[in-house]
Design a protein around this motif. Sequence first.
Motif, mmCIF file in Angstrom:
data_model
loop_
_atom_site.group_PDB
_atom_site.id
_atom_site.type_symbol
_atom_site.label_atom_id
_atom_site.label_comp_id
_atom_site.label_asym_id
_atom_site.label_seq_id
_atom_site.Cartn_x
_atom_site.Cartn_y
_atom_site.Cartn_z
ATOM 1 N N ASN A 1 93.616 52.896 -47.800
ATOM 2 C CA ASN A 1 93.669 51.915 -46.714
ATOM 3 C C ASN A 1 93.762 50.467 -47.205
ATOM 4 O O ASN A 1 94.060 49.568 -46.437
ATOM 5 C CB ASN A 1 92.465 52.080 -45.779
ATOM 6 N N LYS A 2 93.526 50.253 -48.477
ATOM 7 C CA LYS A 2 93.665 48.907 -49.053
ATOM 8 C C LYS A 2 95.022 48.716 -49.739
ATOM 9 O O LYS A 2 95.285 47.682 -50.337
ATOM 10 C CB LYS A 2 92.520 48.639 -50.031
ATOM 11 N N GLY A 3 95.857 49.748 -49.657
ATOM 12 C CA GLY A 3 97.193 49.652 -50.239
ATOM 13 C C GLY A 3 97.270 50.055 -51.697
ATOM 14 O O GLY A 3 98.284 49.807 -52.356
ATOM 15 N N ASN A 4 96.226 50.689 -52.226
ATOM 16 C CA ASN A 4 96.234 51.108 -53.627
ATOM 17 C C ASN A 4 96.948 52.442 -53.790
ATOM 18 O O ASN A 4 96.540 53.429 -53.167
ATOM 19 C CB ASN A 4 94.791 51.248 -54.149
ATOM 20 N N PRO A 5 98.002 52.496 -54.610
ATOM 21 C CA PRO A 5 98.684 53.778 -54.848
ATOM 22 C C PRO A 5 97.775 54.730 -55.627
ATOM 23 O O PRO A 5 97.104 54.321 -56.578
ATOM 24 C CB PRO A 5 99.904 53.387 -55.688
ATOM 25 N N ILE A 6 97.753 55.985 -55.215
ATOM 26 C CA ILE A 6 96.954 57.004 -55.900
ATOM 27 C C ILE A 6 97.885 58.150 -56.270
ATOM 28 O O ILE A 6 98.234 58.989 -55.435
ATOM 29 C CB ILE A 6 95.792 57.499 -55.010
ATOM 30 N N ASN A 7 98.322 58.137 -57.519
ATOM 31 C CA ASN A 7 99.144 59.223 -58.056
ATOM 32 C C ASN A 7 98.781 59.402 -59.525
ATOM 33 O O ASN A 7 97.905 58.740 -60.049
ATOM 34 C CB ASN A 7 100.641 58.944 -57.857
ATOM 35 N N GLY A 8 99.436 60.345 -60.210
ATOM 36 C CA GLY A 8 99.146 60.569 -61.617
ATOM 37 C C GLY A 8 97.670 60.883 -61.845
ATOM 38 O O GLY A 8 97.052 61.676 -61.120
#
Length: 289
Positions: A45-52
């Motif tokens: 919700n803060k725009g932080n990408p979560i991948n890898g």
Amino acid sequence: MFPNHIPNPEDKTAMALTRAAVLENNADLGVVFDTDVDRSGVVDNKGNPINGDKLIALMSAIVLKEHPGTTIVTDARTSMALTKFITDRGGNHCLYRVGYRNVIDKGVHLNEDGIETHLMMETSGHGALKENYFLDDGAYMVVKIIIQMVRMKLEGSDEGIGSLIKDLEEPLESIELRMNIISEPRYAKAKGSEAIEEFRKYIEEGRLQGWELDSCGDCWVSEGCLVDSNESPAAIDARMYRAKVTDEEHGQYGWIHLRQSIHNPNIAVNVQSMVPGGCRSITKSLRDK
């Protein structure tokens, strides 16, 4: 048709556009799938990408709440910080061969051997859960994340799903390189195997100061994760080794992973460092020595 971006959770543009959409719409979650939905990535919700590594950490946090002490299998390109993140929460981290089928099959074998293993994930976004019959299913992963997000909201938390991985450290530097194999195509695989075995030999003989073949408990990366302890070991599809790198000033500050490409005449080189200039120093040693 995919009019907005490439459908790939590893693609920076895809994640950036999803991030913009989340912030513009004040959304709780953004989701990116690949074309057949077996890989996924999310944006909090803060725009932080979560991948890898971050996605593996997030799924590990969720799964370890449900199954304390479980083993989590990943490919051997994950960071030292991810191992610490998992073990700090009481889990066991098994590093295994690159290739999502290798990672998932290792989880199946560990369960057959009586080692409870509920999560298998690769840094590419491929992942499977024991509860979902070891199916490579990006949509199921996202449903698990949404359920956890709803639970947090019902408990009165507005921190968002990203708060579960706020203490995950990130490597200061991370690179992937390719070394072409100069050979006739029909000999390329044999030449690649020869070069990677020579890499192992150099390290075992101490010819690269501060380099040591990496291991994680009973599953040895120093054998390239090529040796399985069970009675029906998996066939080796590509040779690979990982070495941890240390010096007197920093202790262990990084690692290097060499992997023979299955489909192309090259060798993939992954390097991570927790100190500035570490990746350059490691790759320079690889080239010069």
